[in-house]
Scaffold this motif. Structure first.
Motif, PDB file in Angstrom:
ATOM      1  N   ILE A 199       2.483  -1.241  60.975  1.00  6.68           N
ATOM      2  CA  ILE A 199       2.474   0.160  61.361  1.00  6.68           C
ATOM      3  C   ILE A 199       3.375   0.942  60.410  1.00  6.68           C
ATOM      4  O   ILE A 199       4.268   0.370  59.767  1.00  6.68           O
ATOM      5  N   HIS A 200       3.147   2.238  60.320  1.00  5.08           N
ATOM      6  CA  HIS A 200       3.860   3.092  59.365  1.00  5.08           C
ATOM      7  C   HIS A 200       4.691   4.098  60.142  1.00  5.08           C
ATOM      8  O   HIS A 200       4.158   4.911  60.901  1.00  5.08           O
ATOM      9  N   LEU A 201       6.018   4.061  59.967  1.00  4.74           N
ATOM     10  CA  LEU A 201       6.937   4.979  60.639  1.00  4.74           C
ATOM     11  C   LEU A 201       7.863   5.615  59.602  1.00  4.74           C
ATOM     12  O   LEU A 201       9.042   5.262  59.492  1.00  4.74           O
ATOM     13  N   PRO A 202       7.345   6.570  58.820  1.00  6.40           N
ATOM     14  CA  PRO A 202       8.181   7.199  57.789  1.00  6.40           C
ATOM     15  C   PRO A 202       9.082   8.290  58.373  1.00  6.40           C
ATOM     16  O   PRO A 202       8.890   8.753  59.502  1.00  6.40           O
ATOM     17  N   ASN A 203      10.084   8.661  57.586  1.00  6.47           N
ATOM     18  CA  ASN A 203      10.935   9.816  57.884  1.00  6.47           C
ATOM     19  C   ASN A 203      11.640   9.690  59.236  1.00  6.47           C
ATOM     20  O   ASN A 203      11.745  10.655  59.992  1.00  6.47           O
ATOM     21  N   ARG A 204      12.146   8.510  59.524  1.00  5.07           N
ATOM     22  CA  ARG A 204      12.899   8.287  60.757  1.00  5.07           C
ATOM     23  C   ARG A 204      14.377   8.130  60.449  1.00  5.07           C
ATOM     24  O   ARG A 204      14.752   7.616  59.392  1.00  5.07           O
ATOM     25  N   THR A 205      15.215   8.575  61.383  1.00  2.78           N
ATOM     26  CA  THR A 205      16.649   8.307  61.277  1.00  2.78           C
ATOM     27  C   THR A 205      17.005   7.030  62.016  1.00  2.78           C
ATOM     28  O   THR A 205      18.015   6.390  61.723  1.00  2.78           O
ATOM     29  N   ASN A 206      16.185   6.651  63.000  1.00  2.75           N
ATOM     30  CA  ASN A 206      16.271   5.358  63.660  1.00  2.75           C
ATOM     31  C   ASN A 206      14.914   5.070  64.271  1.00  2.75           C
ATOM     32  O   ASN A 206      14.028   5.938  64.267  1.00  2.75           O
ATOM     33  N   ILE A 207      14.729   3.871  64.769  1.00  2.00           N
ATOM     34  CA  ILE A 207      13.430   3.457  65.321  1.00  2.00           C
ATOM     35  C   ILE A 207      13.655   2.957  66.735  1.00  2.00           C
ATOM     36  O   ILE A 207      14.396   1.995  66.962  1.00  2.00           O
ATOM     37  N   GLY A 208      13.015   3.644  67.683  1.00  3.21           N
ATOM     38  CA  GLY A 208      13.157   3.285  69.081  1.00  3.21           C
ATOM     39  C   GLY A 208      11.812   3.146  69.770  1.00  3.21           C
ATOM     40  O   GLY A 208      10.743   3.225  69.144  1.00  3.21           O
ATOM     41  N   VAL A 209      11.867   2.976  71.069  1.00  4.99           N
ATOM     42  CA  VAL A 209      10.651   2.753  71.858  1.00  4.99           C
ATOM     43  C   VAL A 209       9.683   3.920  71.728  1.00  4.99           C
ATOM     44  O   VAL A 209       8.464   3.731  71.623  1.00  4.99           O
ATOM     45  N   THR A 210      10.198   5.156  71.694  1.00  7.30           N
ATOM     46  CA  THR A 210       9.298   6.316  71.609  1.00  7.30           C
ATOM     47  C   THR A 210       8.511   6.323  70.305  1.00  7.30           C
ATOM     48  O   THR A 210       7.402   6.856  70.255  1.00  7.30           O
ATOM     49  N   ASP A 211       9.069   5.732  69.251  1.00 11.21           N
ATOM     50  CA  ASP A 211       8.361   5.671  67.968  1.00 11.21           C
ATOM     51  C   ASP A 211       7.190   4.698  68.012  1.00 11.21           C
ATOM     52  O   ASP A 211       6.254   4.806  67.216  1.00 11.21           O
ATOM     53  N   LEU A 212       7.247   3.743  68.930  1.00 13.30           N
ATOM     54  CA  LEU A 212       6.191   2.739  69.035  1.00 13.30           C
ATOM     55  C   LEU A 212       5.149   3.079  70.098  1.00 13.30           C
ATOM     56  O   LEU A 212       4.078   2.484  70.111  1.00 13.30           O
ATOM     57  N   ALA A 213       5.470   4.033  70.973  1.00  7.45           N
ATOM     58  CA  ALA A 213       4.642   4.282  72.149  1.00  7.45           C
ATOM     59  C   ALA A 213       3.217   4.686  71.805  1.00  7.45           C
ATOM     60  O   ALA A 213       2.281   4.406  72.568  1.00  7.45           O
ATOM     61  N   ASN A 214       3.027   5.336  70.667  1.00  2.69           N
ATOM     62  CA  ASN A 214       1.689   5.795  70.287  1.00  2.69           C
ATOM     63  C   ASN A 214       0.891   4.764  69.489  1.00  2.69           C
ATOM     64  O   ASN A 214      -0.201   5.062  69.010  1.00  2.69           O
ATOM     65  N   HIS A 215       1.441   3.573  69.353  1.00  3.15           N
ATOM     66  CA  HIS A 215       0.763   2.515  68.617  1.00  3.15           C
ATOM     67  C   HIS A 215       0.279   1.436  69.574  1.00  3.15           C
ATOM     68  O   HIS A 215       1.020   1.013  70.465  1.00  3.15           O
ATOM     69  N   ASP A 216      -0.955   1.010  69.378  1.00  3.57           N
ATOM     70  CA  ASP A 216      -1.516  -0.052  70.216  1.00  3.57           C
ATOM     71  C   ASP A 216      -1.000  -1.397  69.703  1.00  3.57           C
ATOM     72  O   ASP A 216      -1.416  -1.871  68.650  1.00  3.57           O
ATOM     73  N   LEU A 217      -0.109  -2.000  70.466  1.00  6.12           N
ATOM     74  CA  LEU A 217       0.485  -3.271  70.070  1.00  6.12           C
ATOM     75  C   LEU A 217       0.112  -4.399  71.012  1.00  6.12           C
ATOM     76  O   LEU A 217       0.711  -5.475  70.958  1.00  6.12           O
ATOM     77  N   GLN A 218      -0.888  -4.180  71.846  1.00  5.49           N
ATOM     78  CA  GLN A 218      -1.340  -5.233  72.741  1.00  5.49           C
ATOM     79  C   GLN A 218      -1.907  -6.399  71.939  1.00  5.49           C
ATOM     80  O   GLN A 218      -2.691  -6.206  71.009  1.00  5.49           O
ATOM     81  N   GLY A 219      -1.493  -7.605  72.289  1.00  4.64           N
ATOM     82  CA  GLY A 219      -1.988  -8.798  71.608  1.00  4.64           C
ATOM     83  C   GLY A 219      -1.328  -9.092  70.288  1.00  4.64           C
ATOM     84  O   GLY A 219      -1.703 -10.050  69.603  1.00  4.64           O
ATOM     85  N   VAL A 220      -0.323  -8.302  69.902  1.00  6.27           N
ATOM     86  CA  VAL A 220       0.356  -8.487  68.620  1.00  6.27           C
ATOM     87  C   VAL A 220       1.502  -9.490  68.796  1.00  6.27           C
ATOM     88  O   VAL A 220       2.298  -9.378  69.724  1.00  6.27           O
ATOM     89  N   THR A 221       1.571 -10.452  67.893  1.00  8.60           N
ATOM     90  CA  THR A 221       2.661 -11.430  67.893  1.00  8.60           C
ATOM     91  C   THR A 221       3.695 -11.130  66.813  1.00  8.60           C
ATOM     92  O   THR A 221       4.888 -11.351  67.005  1.00  8.60           O
ATOM     93  N   ARG A 222       3.218 -10.610  65.675  1.00  4.03           N
ATOM     94  CA  ARG A 222       4.093 -10.346  64.528  1.00  4.03           C
ATOM     95  C   ARG A 222       3.917  -8.884  64.135  1.00  4.03           C
ATOM     96  O   ARG A 222       2.835  -8.484  63.685  1.00  4.03           O
ATOM     97  N   LEU A 223       4.974  -8.112  64.266  1.00 10.04           N
ATOM     98  CA  LEU A 223       4.928  -6.679  63.972  1.00 10.04           C
ATOM     99  C   LEU A 223       5.726  -6.392  62.706  1.00 10.04           C
ATOM    100  O   LEU A 223       6.905  -6.754  62.608  1.00 10.04           O
ATOM    101  N   LEU A 224       5.090  -5.729  61.742  1.00  9.41           N
ATOM    102  CA  LEU A 224       5.734  -5.329  60.499  1.00  9.41           C
ATOM    103  C   LEU A 224       5.783  -3.808  60.450  1.00  9.41           C
ATOM    104  O   LEU A 224       4.748  -3.154  60.604  1.00  9.41           O
ATOM    105  N   ILE A 225       6.974  -3.259  60.248  1.00  8.89           N
ATOM    106  CA  ILE A 225       7.155  -1.809  60.234  1.00  8.89           C
ATOM    107  C   ILE A 225       7.456  -1.340  58.819  1.00  8.89           C
ATOM    108  O   ILE A 225       8.439  -1.761  58.200  1.00  8.89           O
ATOM    109  N   ARG A 226       6.592  -0.472  58.326  1.00  6.49           N
ATOM    110  CA  ARG A 226       6.795   0.167  57.015  1.00  6.49           C
ATOM    111  C   ARG A 226       7.484   1.509  57.236  1.00  6.49           C
ATOM    112  O   ARG A 226       6.946   2.393  57.893  1.00  6.49           O
ATOM    113  N   THR A 227       8.689   1.650  56.699  1.00  2.00           N
ATOM    114  CA  THR A 227       9.454   2.889  56.869  1.00  2.00           C
ATOM    115  C   THR A 227       9.495   3.745  55.606  1.00  2.00           C
ATOM    116  O   THR A 227       9.743   4.948  55.685  1.00  2.00           O
ATOM    117  N   ASP A 228       9.316   3.134  54.448  1.00  2.00           N
ATOM    118  CA  ASP A 228       9.441   3.817  53.145  1.00  2.00           C
ATOM    119  C   ASP A 228      10.846   4.371  52.905  1.00  2.00           C
ATOM    120  O   ASP A 228      11.043   5.252  52.073  1.00  2.00           O
TER     121      ASP A 228
END
Length: 208
Positions: free
Chosen positions: A81-110
């Motif tokens: 998933i892509h989460l650019p321009n963040r000062t930190n990463i929390g639950v609200t940043d992930l809420a709009n992403h469908d992560l059901q069934g995901v075992t390995r999550l990779l976050i691209r912040t740039d």
């Protein structure tokens, strides 16, 4: 046919290291001229140089060491998933992403623009994210950052919370240009018996 994409930092004298940590060095210690047949080199580096995994022993004296980790954590289906321009990463940043069934999550912040220079700041992971990810069944969290915690943290709250919830850590990925989606991940650590971390050669292959 999909091909594997290298998402590892190159290991040479230009790779950034944690301030005060062991710099990377490769030297030929036994040359072909000396041996009569081969060049033999040696490397000197921290196990947290470049793209690497953290074993729980890194921040917990009673935690597992690299050799004790489940290899299945580091190879298999993953979600980028892509989460650019963040000062930190929390639950609200992930809420709009469908992560059901995901075992390995990779976050691209740039957020790490020049990997030859250790960053001054990063968008750290908020510790409460661990409960959220665990509830989804995620067991591995990877980022294009050198840490999941603030760079000046001594408490390492995110490291500890992730470990409590059985989520392992993959840091220093190179996700520039990697589109969000599903990929096969391979990022196997070395079989280091006593180590608190290990460099990995991380690669992705797009799942159609």
């Amino acid at each position: 046919m999909s091909t594997w994409i290298d998402i590892s930092q190159r290991l040479d004298e230009q790779v950034a290291t944690w301030p005060g940590d062991k710099p990377f060095s490769y030297k030929v210690s036994w040359s072909k001229e000396e041996s009569g047949s081969v060049n033999v080199g040696h490397i000197s580096m921290s196990v947290h140089t470049g793209t690497h995994i953290d074993a729980p022993f890194h921040f917990d004296n009673e935690g597992k060491r690299v050799i004790e980790l489940d290899l299945d954590l580091y190879i298999g289906c993953s979600r980028v998933i892509h989460l650019p321009n963040r000062t930190n990463i929390g639950v609200t940043d992930l809420a709009n992403h469908d992560l059901q069934g995901v075992t390995r999550l990779l976050i691209r912040t740039d957020a790490w623009k020049d990997r030859s220079v250790f960053p001054e700041t990063i968008p750290p992971i908020q510790p409460e994210i661990a409960t959220y990810l665990s509830g989804l069944g995620i067991r591995l969290l990877g980022l294009d950052l050198p840490s999941v915690d603030p760079l000046d943290s001594k408490e390492l709250s995110a490291h500890h919370e992730l470990a409590v919830h059985g989520i392992h850590i993959l840091e220093g990925l190179v996700l520039d240009g990697i589109d969000p989606g599903n990929y096969e991940l391979a990022a196997l650590p070395l079989p280091l018996v006593h180590a608190d971390g290990s460099p990995v050669r991380a690669a992705l292959k797009k799942i159609p």
